[in-house]
Design an enzyme around this catalytic site. Sequence first.
Site, PDB file in Angstrom:
ATOM      1  N   LYS A 152       1.066   4.156  -3.115  1.00 24.16           N
ATOM      2  CA  LYS A 152       0.738   5.703  -2.773  1.00 24.16           C
ATOM      3  C   LYS A 152       2.177   6.651  -3.537  1.00 24.16           C
ATOM      4  CE  LYS A 152      -3.724   5.122  -1.656  1.00 24.16           C
ATOM      5  NZ  LYS A 152      -4.817   5.595  -2.672  1.00 24.16           N
ATOM      6  N   TYR A 176       0.868  -1.165   0.081  1.00 17.03           N
ATOM      7  CA  TYR A 176      -0.106  -0.031  -0.028  1.00 17.03           C
ATOM      8  C   TYR A 176       0.954   1.044  -0.134  1.00 17.03           C
ATOM      9  CZ  TYR A 176      -3.480   3.079   1.375  1.00 17.03           C
ATOM     10  OH  TYR A 176      -4.633   4.404   1.306  1.00 17.03           O
TER      11      TYR A 176
END
Length: 251
Positions: free
Chosen positions: A169, A165
């Site tokens: 990003k 994750y």
Amino acid sequence: MTETALITGANKGIGYEIARQLAEYGFTVLVGARDAGRGEAAAAKLRAGGADARFVPLDVTDADSVAAAAATVETGFGALDVLVNNAAVTGAFEGDGKPSTTTLATLRQVFETNVFGVVAVTNAMLPLLRRAPAARIVNVSSEVGSITMTTDPAGPLWPMAAIPYPTSKTALNMITAQYAKELWDTPIRVNAVNPGYTATDLNGHSGFRTAAQGAEPIVAALTRPAGGPSGQFTGYLWGASDGTEYGTLPW
Ligand SMILES: NC(=O)c1ccc[n+]([C@@H]2O[C@H](COP(=O)([O-])OP(=O)(O)OC[C@H]3O[C@@H](n4cnc5c(N)ncnc54)[C@H](OP(=O)(O)O)[C@@H]3O)[C@@H](O)[C@H]2O)c1
């Protein structure tokens, strides 16, 4: 003239709230969702609250679905004023989320949605965004994608070490910067916005903001006057939990 906004992953969480708040500003909101039942239900709930909301089937990992969504927007509206790349998955923060035990399967799954899905949807919608007078793209990012913040031993992100994750990003932030540069001399503004740590299904509702608060900095970036900044990473700073303090985040 009524503006049209497409929000990916708008059937729940922060995406739903972005749609609800943009509708309050007078936007026609297109509720992108990969599941027809969940998408129709969300659009119906928004309409019950007074919004002009329509469900658009959209799985950001499915090329046919992305192309069909672009065709639907073109047929219905001819142009698109706002694209919010909101849909995302976390993979796993624990277990195979640790760098030393990260599986490529999880990494691929997260990047398919959070990174490749954003490029696929953006490129499919760009011809429609170019037809709008002053289109805006917001990529919904996260402070966990900030290399500066995550490598600060005194900062709140220091205890977290995970690949899927956070790196998705970080990639999204660079993607934002690259689109902003390509589109610099057009009216299209491209920014990354952090909703902050928000209580949604994404984190088992452990966040300390409401979804409505999380949507606010995104809606603020989309409703400022034309000709605003592009290529910026703004939103909540980690400690600002009263729901009002936005700022510029370090990349
Ligand atoms: N919550 C936080 O603390 C936080 C903090 C920083 C950034 N963010 C970011 O905020 C955004 C929204 O997250 P959230 O907290 O609202 O999470 P959420 O409640 O889990 O919502 C995620 C949304 O994305 C959709 N989605 C997932 N994969 C998809 C796909 N392949 N195609 C289309 N839609 C898909 C989900 O649809 P289904 O219902 O079908 O699964 C759901 O509508 C994400 O970009 C997230 O990274 C969240």
